[in-house]
Enzyme design. Structure first.
Site, PDB file in Angstrom:
ATOM      1  N   ARG A 215      -6.176  44.264  33.054  1.00 36.62           N
ATOM      2  CA  ARG A 215      -6.564  44.420  34.528  1.00 36.62           C
ATOM      3  C   ARG A 215      -5.411  45.240  35.369  1.00 36.62           C
ATOM      4  O   ARG A 215      -4.371  44.696  35.301  1.00 36.62           O
ATOM      5  CB  ARG A 215      -7.330  43.286  35.250  1.00 36.62           C
ATOM      6  CG  ARG A 215      -8.555  42.861  34.705  1.00 36.62           C
ATOM      7  CD  ARG A 215      -9.029  41.687  35.291  1.00 36.62           C
ATOM      8  NE  ARG A 215      -7.967  40.380  35.305  1.00 36.62           N
ATOM      9  CZ  ARG A 215      -7.338  40.247  36.271  1.00 36.62           C
ATOM     10  NH1 ARG A 215      -7.180  40.753  37.278  1.00 36.62           N
ATOM     11  NH2 ARG A 215      -6.520  39.131  36.140  1.00 36.62           N
TER      12      ARG A 215
ATOM     13  N   SER B 271      -7.877  33.741  31.265  1.00 30.47           N
ATOM     14  CA  SER B 271      -7.627  34.396  30.021  1.00 30.47           C
ATOM     15  C   SER B 271      -6.426  33.716  29.216  1.00 30.47           C
ATOM     16  O   SER B 271      -5.467  33.595  29.675  1.00 30.47           O
ATOM     17  CB  SER B 271      -7.353  35.867  30.154  1.00 30.47           C
ATOM     18  OG  SER B 271      -6.983  36.465  29.202  1.00 30.47           O
TER      19      SER B 271
ATOM     20  N   ASP C  48     -17.580  33.175  29.317  1.00 34.44           N
ATOM     21  CA  ASP C  48     -16.688  33.599  30.298  1.00 34.44           C
ATOM     22  C   ASP C  48     -17.269  33.708  31.714  1.00 34.44           C
ATOM     23  O   ASP C  48     -16.402  33.098  32.956  1.00 34.44           O
ATOM     24  CB  ASP C  48     -16.352  35.055  30.140  1.00 34.44           C
ATOM     25  CG  ASP C  48     -15.210  35.576  31.022  1.00 34.44           C
ATOM     26  OD1 ASP C  48     -14.316  34.861  31.215  1.00 34.44           O
ATOM     27  OD2 ASP C  48     -15.146  36.986  31.518  1.00 34.44           O
TER      28      ASP C  48
ATOM     29  N   HIS D 139     -15.954  30.939  36.615  1.00 34.96           N
ATOM     30  CA  HIS D 139     -15.101  31.733  35.639  1.00 34.96           C
ATOM     31  C   HIS D 139     -15.014  30.754  34.630  1.00 34.96           C
ATOM     32  O   HIS D 139     -13.759  29.735  34.696  1.00 34.96           O
ATOM     33  CB  HIS D 139     -13.754  32.233  36.210  1.00 34.96           C
ATOM     34  CG  HIS D 139     -13.053  33.000  35.109  1.00 34.96           C
ATOM     35  ND1 HIS D 139     -11.829  33.051  35.122  1.00 34.96           N
ATOM     36  CD2 HIS D 139     -13.541  33.987  34.431  1.00 34.96           C
ATOM     37  CE1 HIS D 139     -11.485  33.827  34.206  1.00 34.96           C
ATOM     38  NE2 HIS D 139     -12.514  34.426  33.740  1.00 34.96           N
TER      39      HIS D 139
ATOM     40  N   LYS E  20     -11.125  29.468  26.928  1.00 36.68           N
ATOM     41  CA  LYS E  20     -12.619  29.477  26.975  1.00 36.68           C
ATOM     42  C   LYS E  20     -13.433  30.106  25.806  1.00 36.68           C
ATOM     43  O   LYS E  20     -14.356  29.124  25.416  1.00 36.68           O
ATOM     44  CB  LYS E  20     -12.752  30.169  28.198  1.00 36.68           C
ATOM     45  CG  LYS E  20     -12.362  29.765  29.455  1.00 36.68           C
ATOM     46  CD  LYS E  20     -12.868  30.383  30.717  1.00 36.68           C
ATOM     47  CE  LYS E  20     -13.203  31.945  30.711  1.00 36.68           C
ATOM     48  NZ  LYS E  20     -11.775  32.678  30.310  1.00 36.68           N
ATOM     49  N   THR E  21     -13.085  31.157  25.290  1.00 35.83           N
ATOM     50  CA  THR E  21     -14.021  31.442  24.319  1.00 35.83           C
ATOM     51  C   THR E  21     -13.794  31.132  23.074  1.00 35.83           C
ATOM     52  O   THR E  21     -14.798  30.470  22.298  1.00 35.83           O
ATOM     53  CB  THR E  21     -13.352  33.273  24.006  1.00 35.83           C
ATOM     54  OG1 THR E  21     -13.885  33.876  25.247  1.00 35.83           O
ATOM     55  CG2 THR E  21     -14.512  33.707  23.086  1.00 35.83           C
TER      56      THR E  21
ATOM     57  N   ARG F  34      -8.823  43.029  22.511  1.00 31.69           N
ATOM     58  CA  ARG F  34      -9.982  42.647  22.869  1.00 31.69           C
ATOM     59  C   ARG F  34     -11.122  42.839  21.855  1.00 31.69           C
ATOM     60  O   ARG F  34     -11.131  44.193  21.519  1.00 31.69           O
ATOM     61  CB  ARG F  34     -10.591  43.069  24.195  1.00 31.69           C
ATOM     62  CG  ARG F  34      -9.184  42.341  25.410  1.00 31.69           C
ATOM     63  CD  ARG F  34      -9.955  40.851  25.829  1.00 31.69           C
ATOM     64  NE  ARG F  34      -9.247  40.296  26.561  1.00 31.69           N
ATOM     65  CZ  ARG F  34      -9.549  39.090  27.180  1.00 31.69           C
ATOM     66  NH1 ARG F  34     -10.606  38.511  27.116  1.00 31.69           N
ATOM     67  NH2 ARG F  34      -8.565  38.513  28.252  1.00 31.69           N
TER      68      ARG F  34
ATOM     69  N   LYS G 297     -15.681  42.567  35.158  1.00 31.95           N
ATOM     70  CA  LYS G 297     -14.980  41.855  36.298  1.00 31.95           C
ATOM     71  C   LYS G 297     -15.620  42.019  37.687  1.00 31.95           C
ATOM     72  O   LYS G 297     -15.744  41.378  38.782  1.00 31.95           O
ATOM     73  CB  LYS G 297     -13.737  41.874  36.227  1.00 31.95           C
ATOM     74  CG  LYS G 297     -12.986  41.093  35.107  1.00 31.95           C
ATOM     75  CD  LYS G 297     -13.593  39.589  34.966  1.00 31.95           C
ATOM     76  CE  LYS G 297     -12.992  38.789  33.862  1.00 31.95           C
ATOM     77  NZ  LYS G 297     -13.519  37.674  33.598  1.00 31.95           N
TER      78      LYS G 297
END
Length: 531
Positions: free
Chosen positions: A54, A233, A252, A215, A237-238, A318, A196
């Site tokens: 980002r 990130s 996410d 989030h 989480k994933t 990614r 996002k």
């Protein structure tokens, strides 16, 4: 094609417009247009150029009568004048008029019909159209017949912004106008900017409906118990939500309504660097599926074999794929309200224990603090792990003041009697970086601790009170080395741990000063203290 064409939303172009194409035709077009390569096993591989994460410093929100008092202005939400946005919009429209080919997707942000938003996304790249179609919720053919877009996102990587004319910082720009319901993205090929942007829309709209935007990732246990995993990130989480023993809601972005935890998306966006088939088999399998998009993963141009360990293109490589590529994903992208909340942090200093139980006041304190480490590659310019505080575990995506989200969370925790846990997926035995003695917390340890928390057995363990942070830490957990549960004992020099812990406590205190007038006494008393 939806009921409303582009002209109905003020866009005039003579381009060949591709409406709501599916996976196969979009990949076919992307290959024909030389946008990427098909790997040996079917994934589509692209490079995003200099923008591999980002562009946080290039994002702006228009400040006008609607947003002047509703946006939390500051580092994460930088203002743009209406005049500058008008000039930017005019130049975007001129650029659209010159394009020979455009791709349009009409999608939903949000899986619960009462709380979703209609988002039209216009792109100049076929793979960007596939990406956003994969990541958001796809309407049925019947729903498309009545579809009317509420928000529009225009993504033109070839657009070159002019800071003097457009009021931005560089030739890259992400400009959000809530009044016009329009988002303009230019000068970056990093696809995550689109998803996002939708997250930001929902974070702005849902609190007014009493819905908590989060989030987080979320999954459901075999007994219908939903768990929510907050984290930035790189905190896991994933990875941690993709558990073969639990049903995945999403990886996410979610909402917490009165009746459900619902996914904002219809796909997943996982980090690929050094992905392990042993540790993350469900996610690894997606790299060998037609329909997966791999960003900045190194591929041999001749054999088309992937090298997930090679970071020469990006540390933040990614993969995006439909959520049903995970075998045990929820068909409805939603589940019951949570029984457990997990706050994930990658502690760069190696101070926090691998798991701790939080009171509701401590949960709000740590939610507003959002302590973690920014992992290399998630933002431009971050090359080493850095300690940071990102309020609500997602400050860049929170348009409103953090107390709005914090108070919603505390209210819902109390109403549902939710168990709250702080989990450190970061370092143990010392700090991170070239001068530190620490190493990353073993994922097997994290999974064992999470399983004990989620199945309820951890609540029966013996606990000690952490002298610095005041939360409760288990003394012994089956299949976990007890030394890891006491981070001080893992350091070569315990006194060095104490000194580092005091410094971290002071960082928490200094950071939380900005929220002290927005919280009650119980939350203030949940602050850490130097022992």
């Amino acid at each position: 094609m939806a009921r409303q064409d582009l002209q109905a939303t003020g866009i005039s172009t003579a381009a060949d417009v591709h409406w709501n194409l599916g996976t196969a035709p979009l990949i076919e077009l992307a290959v024909r247009r030389h946008e990427g390569l098909l790997s040996r096993h079917g994934a589509f591989v692209v490079e995003t150029g200099p923008h591999t994460g980002r562009s946080a410093n290039d994002k702006f929100t228009v400040e006008d009568a609607e947003t002047a008092s509703t946006i939390w202005w500051g580092k994460s939400n930088k203002p743009m004048t209406p005049a500058h946005f008008a000039a930017l919009k005019a130049d975007f429209m001129a650029a659209l008029a010159e394009r020979k080919e455009l791709f349009v997707q009409d999608l939903f942000g949000g899986s619960q019909p009462e709380h979703r938003v209609n988002v039209r996304v216009i792109t100049e790249l076929a793979w960007h159209s596939l990406f956003i179609r994969t990541l958001l919720v796809r309407p049925t053919a019947e729903e498309l017949q009545a579809y009317v877009p509420e928000y529009t996102i225009i993504n033109l990587p070839s657009f070159v912004a002019d800071p003097a004319r457009h009021g931005c910082r560089s030739e890259t720009v992400i400009a959000v106008n809530f009044s016009e319901k329009l988002i303009l993205i230019g000068g970056t090929r990093y696809a995550g900017e689109m998803k996002k942007s939708v997250f930001g829309i929902l974070n702005y709209l849902l609190p007014a409906q009493g819905v908590m935007p989060m989030h987080c990732s979320a999954n459901i246990g075999p007994h219908g118990d939903t768990a929510v995993f907050f984290g930035l990130s790189g905190t896991g989480k994933t990875t941690l939500s993709a558990d073969s023993g639990r049903t995945l809601i999403g990886d996410d972005e979610h909402g917490w309504s009165d009746t459900a935890v619902f996914n904002f998306e219809g796909g997943c966006y996982a980090k690929m660097i050094r992905l392990s088939a042993e540790a993350e088999p469900e996610i690894y399998a997606t790299t060998r599926r037609f329909g997966t998009i791999l960003e900045n993963v190194v591929i041999d141009p001749t054999t088309r074999e992937l090298d997930l360990d090679d970071n020469r293109l990006a540390e933040n490589s990614r993969g995006s794929y439909p959520i049903d590529f995970i075998p045990n994903a929820s068909k409805d992208n939603l589940g019951p309200v949570p029984k457990n909340i997990i706050m994930l942090t990658a502690d760069a200093f190696g101070i926090l224990p691998p798991i701790a139980r939080l009171t509701p006041d401590q949960a709000m304190y740590h939610f507003l603090s959002g302590y973690t480490a920014r992992v290399a590659g998630t933002e431009i310019g971050v090359t080493e792990p850095e300690a940071t505080f990102s309020t609500c575990f997602g400050a860049p995506f929170m348009p409103r003041h953090p107390s709005v989200y914090g108070n919603l969370l505390k209210e819902r925790i109390a109403r549902g009697q939710v168990d709250c846990w702080l989990v450190n997926t970061g370092w143990t035995g010392g700090g991170a970086g070239s001068g530190g003695t620490g190493s990353r917390m073993p994922i097997k340890v994290t999974r064992a601790l999470l399983n004990a928390a989620l199945d309820g057995s951890l609540k029966a363990a013996d606990f000690r009170r952490d002298p610095f942070f005041g939360f409760m830490v288990p003394v012994a957990v089956p299949n976990v080395d007890p030394r890891l549960l006491d981070p001080r004992s893992t350091w070569p020099d315990p006194e060095a741990y104490d000194a580092a812990a005091r410094r971290l406590v002071q960082m928490f205190i200094e950071n939380f000063a900005q929220f002290e007038t927005h919280v009650d006494q119980g939350v203030l008393e949940a602050a850490p203290r130097a022992a």
